[in-house]
Design an enzyme around this catalytic site. Sequence first.
Site, short mmCIF file in Angstrom:
data_model
loop_
_atom_site.label_atom_id
_atom_site.label_comp_id
_atom_site.label_asym_id
_atom_site.label_seq_id
_atom_site.Cartn_x
_atom_site.Cartn_y
_atom_site.Cartn_z
N ASP A 144 7.20 7.74 -3.04
CA ASP A 144 6.86 8.00 -5.07
C ASP A 144 5.65 8.18 -4.47
OD1 ASP A 144 5.33 5.46 -4.14
OD2 ASP A 144 7.05 4.33 -5.01
N LYS A 145 4.83 8.48 -5.92
CA LYS A 145 3.36 8.87 -6.13
C LYS A 145 2.29 7.88 -4.82
CE LYS A 145 2.40 6.17 -10.37
NZ LYS A 145 2.60 5.89 -12.22
N THR A 146 2.83 6.16 -5.33
CA THR A 146 1.34 5.81 -3.95
C THR A 146 2.27 6.08 -2.50
OG1 THR A 146 3.09 4.12 -3.60
CG2 THR A 146 1.74 4.16 -5.47
#
Length: 333
Positions: A318-320
């Site tokens: 995911d984006k993190t």
Amino acid sequence: YTTIAPLAVVLLASAFKEVQEDLKRHQSDSELNARLGKALSGNTFAARKWKDLCVGDIVRVESDEFIPADLVLISSSEPEGLCYIETSNLDGETNLKIKQASPQTYSLTSPSLASALHGTLRSEQPNNSLYTYEGTLELVNDMNVPKTVSLGPDQMLLRGAQLRNTPWIYGIVVFTGHETKLMRNATAAPIKRTAVERQVNIHIIFLFVFLLALSLGSTIGASINTWFLSGQQWYLVEPSTFTGKAKAFIEDILTFIILYNNLIPISLIVTMEVVKFQQAQLINANLDMYYAPSDTPALCRTSSLVEELGQIEFVFSDKTGTLTRNEMEFKKC
């Protein structure tokens, strides 16, 4: 003995591997509990192990150090008792959280002033809620006049959090050991089984059922042979009562189970354990996973799941950047 001895070897091999991994976990726990913190003794702060901290101790935590127990913040080096902590070990969040001491205590910025603190701390019972806290601090001044100070989540510093961008803070220990919120949220490690182990277990169960069926069929055949040919086998002593025949039937079943026990692949289990253990050692010795700047090699904490590594087909990020398992279904392109 031909059955018990190989089975004992299998159990001892598995037990040895599990004991070795458990000892590593206990060693890691011992190292964590033996970390040194600073607790107020008289008018100075003395070094004390984390496991020796008691409720009511006033502790000094310096920048980038981990908080040794659940603390109530009383003062810090920053104006108005502010401090910044990172709770990535607790909830995975790396953004800094702001905590602030009570206005009645943030002026206690020296060991002598902290040692003059007298009163009673009334706290909630130990629980697993990371974001709530209720308590009151009843301070007694030099004139023996009590003053009640309300405490909330803004004054609670949890064990496992890390102090950031703050030179030092003072805190009162409220929960230690298994009563800390971090330990209250800890759950027993689940028993993880790989796809290979599940498949092998199914095969072994099938073979065991087949072994019982084969033993039962052989026992029935032996009983029929004994009943119909007992007249010709006059030299054998056969039981004549029903109890004796039932006992002989059970003994025959056990005899055939022992005779057919080679159907169960005991050596396969030992081979799998040895292969897993050697794979874990190869992972630890892999130079491609060695990080030279911090002298950090790969560390395989358990050898029970190493064969799952070769079965990974997709990794979603995911984006993190956190590795996760996203249940997604491809629709169209």
